[in-house]
Design an enzyme around this catalytic site. Structure first.
Site, PDB file in Angstrom:
ATOM      1  N   TRP A  24       0.806  -1.205   0.000  1.00 25.35           N
ATOM      2  CA  TRP A  24       0.000   0.000   0.000  1.00 25.35           C
ATOM      3  C   TRP A  24       0.851   1.274   0.000  1.00 25.35           C
ATOM      4  O   TRP A  24       0.322   2.366  -0.181  1.00 25.35           O
ATOM      5  CB  TRP A  24      -0.910   0.021   1.226  1.00 25.35           C
ATOM      6  CG  TRP A  24      -2.019  -0.984   1.182  1.00 25.35           C
ATOM      7  CD1 TRP A  24      -2.023  -2.205   0.549  1.00 25.35           C
ATOM      8  CD2 TRP A  24      -3.303  -0.871   1.792  1.00 25.35           C
ATOM      9  NE1 TRP A  24      -3.214  -2.846   0.741  1.00 25.35           N
ATOM     10  CE2 TRP A  24      -4.023  -2.065   1.502  1.00 25.35           C
ATOM     11  CE3 TRP A  24      -3.918   0.099   2.552  1.00 25.35           C
ATOM     12  CZ2 TRP A  24      -5.324  -2.284   1.953  1.00 25.35           C
ATOM     13  CZ3 TRP A  24      -5.209  -0.118   3.020  1.00 25.35           C
ATOM     14  CH2 TRP A  24      -5.904  -1.290   2.714  1.00 25.35           C
TER      15      TRP A  24
ATOM     16  N   ARG B 154       5.195  14.888  10.484  1.00 25.90           N
ATOM     17  CA  ARG B 154       3.846  14.328  10.455  1.00 25.90           C
ATOM     18  C   ARG B 154       3.086  14.523  11.760  1.00 25.90           C
ATOM     19  O   ARG B 154       1.884  14.781  11.754  1.00 25.90           O
ATOM     20  CB  ARG B 154       3.903  12.836  10.118  1.00 25.90           C
ATOM     21  CG  ARG B 154       4.179  12.554   8.665  1.00 25.90           C
ATOM     22  CD  ARG B 154       4.216  11.073   8.398  1.00 25.90           C
ATOM     23  NE  ARG B 154       4.390  10.818   6.969  1.00 25.90           N
ATOM     24  CZ  ARG B 154       4.536   9.619   6.447  1.00 25.90           C
ATOM     25  NH1 ARG B 154       4.521   8.544   7.231  1.00 25.90           N
ATOM     26  NH2 ARG B 154       4.696   9.454   5.157  1.00 25.90           N
TER      27      ARG B 154
ATOM     28  N   ARG C   1       8.802   8.608  13.000  1.00 29.59           N
ATOM     29  CA  ARG C   1       9.485   8.170  11.785  1.00 29.59           C
ATOM     30  C   ARG C   1       9.577   9.276  10.747  1.00 29.59           C
ATOM     31  O   ARG C   1       8.609   9.949  10.450  1.00 29.59           O
ATOM     32  CB  ARG C   1       8.736   6.981  11.186  1.00 29.59           C
ATOM     33  CG  ARG C   1       9.279   6.491   9.856  1.00 29.59           C
ATOM     34  CD  ARG C   1       8.462   5.333   9.342  1.00 29.59           C
ATOM     35  NE  ARG C   1       7.114   5.725   8.976  1.00 29.59           N
ATOM     36  CZ  ARG C   1       6.717   5.996   7.732  1.00 29.59           C
ATOM     37  NH1 ARG C   1       7.585   5.926   6.742  1.00 29.59           N
ATOM     38  NH2 ARG C   1       5.476   6.329   7.485  1.00 29.59           N
TER      39      ARG C   1
END
Length: 561
Positions: free
Chosen positions: A54, A287, A386
């Site tokens: 994905w 993020r 991350r």
């Protein structure tokens, strides 16, 4: 060429290496195991059903002329909010070029500058990177990598693929060395012996009601490792992707970070780029910052329903068509949105689990004979948050460490007669209802913003869900399996139901571990935000370590970031 599941394939026979997981981590690990060793590769579904498949954005690698590994290391450490392990990051970055060259040699068709096959590899920019260093294959990079690796695996005579084989438990000998696993496969549960076991089962995003992860991402490797007594680390750190499609009736489809890297704007209903209210980098902040910005904005919004939008109309249309054909198709198919005419409604969703099974630089866990690669591992490269597109790279670099795999010996067990399991029916509806309740509970209490009161209440509620699960007759049967004994699954227990039971067992465990770890860390850092402890604290520059029922702080992390 060796095909998967050949007639008479005997999963019950001993192997040198047992690889559990068919995504990028499992495939590349299997390919890197020395060719003279016999490998069994187990996939819970099929080779294409993984989070790797994905992955849209790409693979980060500091290989461009204007880039340098030192810059990639600095960006990774900065994004990791003080919890990255420098040695692990250095290994990741410095071996990136070799891994990319390996993929190119295998035939991965990365995009090229000018669209020419002989052109230099094209690079894009993603959030928190200081250089254009993300290689991509349109917006289906994961699929390009996984399909190529799967083709390579199928050609290796030493690798046997077993599709729809679900590992239930790890098998340890009396000395505490891993020597295999209990596996449900083709109507039986058998204990498969191996001289080494590699866990590459992916993440646990399905523990959240809103997630970009596929349905198979149920934390299987982490839960099995915990039950076997392995050390786990940093389970409170879940990365929430800021921009997942949010439309009633549509899947929670990820809109790649690369869209913002190419120039898309995050806007409110009036078209204002509100992300700059929260960080000077706006949409290209890390993020966790962007996710919290959206979450906070939606909480404050007086609109009903509250919504924010990702607007691609600032990007040249030809560029959008070239880079994001899959996103164009999915938005049209699932939401009826023409991205050239209208923005995409988005919201954060659980995306990537930074925590996992503690491993060293050789991908070895704290249990002899047991290795972990990919999202289920805690290598130390991601820290508390991350850096975008480091995950596929981690699968490759740490899978490659298995080239130096050190094998122990196992005492072969004489197969016993196959016995039939007790007929222990449980309905698919019962399992689905409990799974949905767990996911909603974790999303509401351990999502983007957390509090002690919410976490404590969730832990108490989760205990009632666990009691319900424990009372299922099937649970009482399957938790009493004897190592070395094979079992025939009764006809009234479909394979899908058995798999769903196993996934629910694992989701309940990782939910408990995540909630307790989030309660334990009384600060905010990276992917873990506590509104009752909103500041980052120097004394918490440590890992959260879990083994069994114990949870403790590691020594302070020696990290220059």
């Amino acid at each position: 060429m060796v095909s998967a599941d050949p007639p008479g394939a005997a999963l019950g026979n001993p192997f040198d290496v047992l690889v559990i997981g068919g995504g990028a981590a499992g495939l590349y690990s299997a390919l890197c195991v020395p060719a003279h060793l016999q490998v069994a590769l187990l996939t819970k579904e099929t080779l294409s059903e993984s989070a790797s498949d994905w992955a849209q954005g790409g693979i980060a690698a500091a290989i461009a002329p204007d880039d340098h590994p030192a810059l990639h290391i600095t960006d990774t450490l900065k994004a990791g909010a003080g919890l990255c392990e420098p040695d692990a990051v250095a290994l990741l970055v410095n071996q990136a070029r070799d891994c990319i060259e390996s993929l190119v040699e295998m035939g991965v068709a990365f995009d090229r500058q000018g669209g020419q096959p002989s052109g230099a590899l094209a690079m894009t920019l993603e959030a928190a990177h200081s250089r254009h260093r993300v290689l991509h294959a349109a917006d289906t990079t994961g699929r390009a990598v996984v399909s190529t690796l799967a083709a390579q695996v199928r050609q290796r005579p030493n690798i046997q693929i077993f599709n729809e084989a679900f590992a239930l438990e790890l098998w340890l000998d009396e000395a505490g060395t891993c020597q295999g696993a209990a596996v449900a496969y083709q109507g039986q549960i058998c204990w498969v012996q191996a001289r080494a076991v590699v866990l590459a089962t992916g993440g646990g995003g399905q523990v959240y009601a809103q997630t970009t992860n596929p349905t198979a991402s149920t934390g299987d490797g982490v839960a099995m490792a915990w039950r076997a007594g392995a050390q786990l680390r940093d389970l409170e750190f879940m990365q929430f992707h800021p921009t997942a499609l949010t439309q009633p009736g549509a899947p929670c489809f990820l809109i790649s970070e690369a869209v913002r890297g190419e120039g898309a704007h995050l806007v409110d209903a009036e078209g204002r780029r509100f992300a700059f209210d929260y960080h000077p980098d706006g949409e290209l902040a890390p993020r966790d910052v962007v996710s919290r910005a959206i979450f906070d904005y939606l909480q404050r919004s007086a609109a009903d329903p509250a919504v924010v939008w990702l607007d691609l109309r600032s990007i040249d249309p030809d560029r959008v068509r070239h880079r994001f054909p899959n996103i164009i198709r999915k938005c049209q198919k699932w939401a009826g949105i023409d991205v050239f005419e209208a923005p995409i409604p988005v919201a954060p969703a659980a995306h990537y689990w930074m925590g996992g099974i503690v491993t060293d630089l050789a991908s070895q866990t704290t249990i002899p004979g047991l290795y972990a690669v990919g999202e289920n591992a805690s290598t130390g490269v991601h820290g508390a948050n991350r850096l975008a597109s480091n995950s596929l790279l981690e699968c490759l670099v740490y899978g490659a460490q298995l080239r130096q795999l050190s094998l122990g010996s196992v005492v072969e067990i004489t197969p016993l007669a196959v016995v039939e399991l007790d007929r222990s029916a449980v309905t698919a509806a019962e399992l689905a209802a409990l799974r949905a309740a767990v996911a909603q509970l974790v999303w509401q209490t351990a999502g983007i913003s957390r509090t002690a009161a919410g976490l404590k209440g969730a832990i108490a509620t989760l205990q009632t869900y666990q009691h319900t699960f424990d009372r299922f007759p099937l649970t009482q049967t399957l938790t009493q399996l004897s190592p070395g004994q094979s079992y025939r699954v009764p006809d009234n227990l479909p394979a899908a139901t058995l798999h769903h039971w196993g996934e629910l067992q694992n989701l309940l465990k990782i939910a408990e571990l995540m909630l307790n770890s989030a309660l334990f860390r009384t600060e905010s850092r990276g992917g873990h935000y506590r509104s009752d402890y909103p500041q980052t604290q120097a004394e918490w520059r440590v890992h959260t370590v879990v083994k069994g029922d114990r949870c403790w702080q590691s020594a302070p992390v020696d990290n220059p970031a």
